[in-house]
Design a protein around this motif. Structure first.
Motif, PDB file in Angstrom:
ATOM      1  N   VAL A  72       0.863  -1.184   0.000  1.00 24.65           N
ATOM      2  CA  VAL A  72       0.000   0.000   0.000  1.00 24.65           C
ATOM      3  C   VAL A  72       0.896   1.229   0.000  1.00 24.65           C
ATOM      4  O   VAL A  72       1.896   1.270   0.717  1.00 24.65           O
ATOM      5  N   LEU A  73       0.535   2.214  -0.800  1.00 27.91           N
ATOM      6  CA  LEU A  73       1.211   3.494  -0.815  1.00 27.91           C
ATOM      7  C   LEU A  73       0.185   4.547  -0.420  1.00 27.91           C
ATOM      8  O   LEU A  73      -0.897   4.596  -0.989  1.00 27.91           O
ATOM      9  N   ILE A  74       0.533   5.351   0.584  1.00 30.19           N
ATOM     10  CA  ILE A  74      -0.340   6.439   1.026  1.00 30.19           C
ATOM     11  C   ILE A  74       0.420   7.739   0.833  1.00 30.19           C
ATOM     12  O   ILE A  74       1.491   7.933   1.418  1.00 30.19           O
ATOM     13  N   ASP A  75      -0.135   8.638   0.038  1.00 31.61           N
ATOM     14  CA  ASP A  75       0.529   9.890  -0.292  1.00 31.61           C
ATOM     15  C   ASP A  75      -0.181  11.047   0.419  1.00 31.61           C
ATOM     16  O   ASP A  75      -1.302  11.399   0.104  1.00 31.61           O
ATOM     17  N   PHE A  76       0.514  11.603   1.415  1.00 29.60           N
ATOM     18  CA  PHE A  76       0.022  12.791   2.123  1.00 29.60           C
ATOM     19  C   PHE A  76       0.711  14.052   1.602  1.00 29.60           C
ATOM     20  O   PHE A  76       0.762  15.052   2.290  1.00 29.60           O
ATOM     21  N   VAL A  77       1.267  14.011   0.416  1.00 25.48           N
ATOM     22  CA  VAL A  77       2.003  15.058  -0.270  1.00 25.48           C
ATOM     23  C   VAL A  77       3.377  15.268   0.356  1.00 25.48           C
ATOM     24  O   VAL A  77       4.386  14.945  -0.263  1.00 25.48           O
ATOM     25  N   ASN A  78       3.459  15.790   1.563  1.00 25.09           N
ATOM     26  CA  ASN A  78       4.765  15.990   2.210  1.00 25.09           C
ATOM     27  C   ASN A  78       5.345  14.725   2.820  1.00 25.09           C
ATOM     28  O   ASN A  78       6.528  14.670   3.107  1.00 25.09           O
ATOM     29  N   VAL A  79       4.489  13.739   3.022  1.00 31.26           N
ATOM     30  CA  VAL A  79       4.906  12.457   3.570  1.00 31.26           C
ATOM     31  C   VAL A  79       4.298  11.352   2.722  1.00 31.26           C
ATOM     32  O   VAL A  79       3.100  11.341   2.469  1.00 31.26           O
ATOM     33  N   VAL A  80       5.148  10.423   2.288  1.00 31.11           N
ATOM     34  CA  VAL A  80       4.681   9.253   1.554  1.00 31.11           C
ATOM     35  C   VAL A  80       4.968   8.027   2.414  1.00 31.11           C
ATOM     36  O   VAL A  80       6.076   7.857   2.922  1.00 31.11           O
ATOM     37  N   VAL A  81       3.948   7.190   2.584  1.00 34.66           N
ATOM     38  CA  VAL A  81       4.070   5.991   3.398  1.00 34.66           C
ATOM     39  C   VAL A  81       3.888   4.781   2.504  1.00 34.66           C
ATOM     40  O   VAL A  81       2.966   4.724   1.707  1.00 34.66           O
TER      41      VAL A  81
END
Length: 81
Positions: A72-81
């Motif tokens: 899973v990739l979660i993109d919070f713009v300033n933080v990518v998990v």
């Protein structure tokens, strides 16, 4: 906070990379972890999104891979998990 959320769901080998000194980086931080099953991958992703929403009031810009659960990739713009 995201690392803590991953640890809450027993994510393993958590690595947080600070990319702020790299001008070409697409985000400020990149956080990676491992999980032992697809169920755990989904639980970690769900909890990270929930905790960020609760504590910061932010939703991810985009997320990928949640359906299959292999990654899973979660993109919070300033933080990518």
């Amino acid at each position: 906070m995201i690392v803590s959320a991953i640890q809450d769901k027993k994510g393993e080998k958590v690595v947080s990379l600070d990319l702020r000194k790299i001008p070409e980086a697409v985000s400020d931080f990149f956080i990676v972890c491992e999980a032992s099953s697809t169920v755990q991958v989904k639980a970690i992703a769900d909890w990270v999104e929930e905790k960020v929403k609760r504590e910061c009031g932010e939703l991810p810009y985009k997320h990928e891979g949640h359906t299959a659960g292999q990654w899973v990739l979660i993109d919070f713009v300033n933080v990518v998990v």
